[in-house]
Design a protein around this motif. Structure first.
Motif, PDB file in Angstrom:
ATOM      1  N   GLN A  14       0.852  -1.180   0.000  1.00 14.13           N
ATOM      2  CA  GLN A  14       0.000   0.000   0.000  1.00 14.13           C
ATOM      3  C   GLN A  14       0.895   1.240   0.000  1.00 14.13           C
ATOM      4  OE1 GLN A  14      -3.376   0.282   0.031  1.00 14.13           O
ATOM      5  NE2 GLN A  14      -3.598  -1.924  -0.174  1.00 14.13           N
ATOM      6  N   TYR A  15       0.526   2.202  -0.805  1.00 11.55           N
ATOM      7  CA  TYR A  15       1.247   3.483  -0.808  1.00 11.55           C
ATOM      8  C   TYR A  15       0.784   4.276   0.395  1.00 11.55           C
ATOM      9  CZ  TYR A  15       3.480   7.661  -2.660  1.00 11.55           C
ATOM     10  OH  TYR A  15       4.287   8.750  -2.830  1.00 11.55           O
ATOM     11  N   GLN A  17       0.348   7.397   0.979  1.00  7.97           N
ATOM     12  CA  GLN A  17      -0.542   8.539   0.717  1.00  7.97           C
ATOM     13  C   GLN A  17      -1.555   8.153  -0.352  1.00  7.97           C
ATOM     14  OE1 GLN A  17       2.025  11.682  -0.462  1.00  7.97           O
ATOM     15  NE2 GLN A  17       2.852  12.024   1.574  1.00  7.97           N
ATOM     16  N   GLN A  18      -2.618   8.908  -0.363  1.00  4.98           N
ATOM     17  CA  GLN A  18      -3.644   8.638  -1.384  1.00  4.98           C
ATOM     18  C   GLN A  18      -3.190   9.239  -2.720  1.00  4.98           C
ATOM     19  OE1 GLN A  18      -7.437  10.308  -0.533  1.00  4.98           O
ATOM     20  NE2 GLN A  18      -8.431   9.257  -2.230  1.00  4.98           N
ATOM     21  N   VAL A  19      -3.229   8.455  -3.751  1.00  5.43           N
ATOM     22  CA  VAL A  19      -2.831   8.906  -5.083  1.00  5.43           C
ATOM     23  C   VAL A  19      -4.084   9.344  -5.829  1.00  5.43           C
ATOM     24  CG1 VAL A  19      -1.736   8.242  -7.257  1.00  5.43           C
ATOM     25  CG2 VAL A  19      -0.914   7.287  -5.103  1.00  5.43           C
ATOM     26  N   ASP A  20      -4.130  10.623  -6.117  1.00 10.27           N
ATOM     27  CA  ASP A  20      -5.276  11.152  -6.855  1.00 10.27           C
ATOM     28  C   ASP A  20      -4.773  12.272  -7.774  1.00 10.27           C
ATOM     29  OD1 ASP A  20      -7.749  11.636  -7.816  1.00 10.27           O
ATOM     30  OD2 ASP A  20      -8.486  12.671  -6.033  1.00 10.27           O
TER      31      ASP A  20
END
Length: 106
Positions: A14-15, A17-20
Motif C-alpha cells: 500500500q502506498y 498517501q492517497q494517489v489522486d
C-alpha cells in the motif's frame, strides 16, 4: 523467491498517501485561461474579399493597359473612311472595290 511470490508481495503493498491525480490536473486546468475558439467563417470571408479585390484591381489594370497600348492606325482608318466617303474621287466602282475585294471573296 520466485516471480509468483514477488507479485503477491507487490499486490499487497500500500502506498502511504492517497494517489489522486484528478484533483491536481483539474486545479491546473482551472488555473489556465480558456482557449478562444477559432471562427473559420471570418477567415473565409477575409480570403474571399481579398481574392475579389485582387480580381477587381487586375481587371482595372488590364483595362487601363489596353486603353494605352492599342495598336489602331487611327490616322490610316480616318483616311480610308474619308476616301470612301469622297464620291468625287471615284472614277469607277471597280477601282474603289478592288482593295476591298478580299472581304467579299468566298
Amino acid at each position: 523467491m520466485n516471480i509468483d511470490q514477488t507479485l503477491e508481495q507487490l499486490a499487497h503493498l500500500q502506498y502511504p498517501q492517497q494517489v489522486d491525480v484528478v484533483d491536481r490536473v483539474m486545479a491546473q486546468v482551472s488555473a489556465r485561461p480558456y482557449l478562444q475558439p477559432v471562427h473559420r467563417t471570418n477567415q473565409v470571408w477575409k480570403r474571399l474579399s481579398a481574392v475579389a479585390a485582387a480580381a477587381a484591381v487586375l481587371l482595372v489594370a488590364v483595362n487601363v493597359t489596353s486603353l494605352y497600348t492599342r495598336s489602331y492606325d487611327e490616322e490610316g482608318m480616318g483616311t480610308t473612311l474619308a476616301q470612301l466617303n469622297d464620291y468625287s474621287s471615284w472614277s469607277t466602282v471597280e477601282q474603289v472595290a478592288s482593295p476591298y475585294e478580299y472581304l467579299y471573296e468566298e
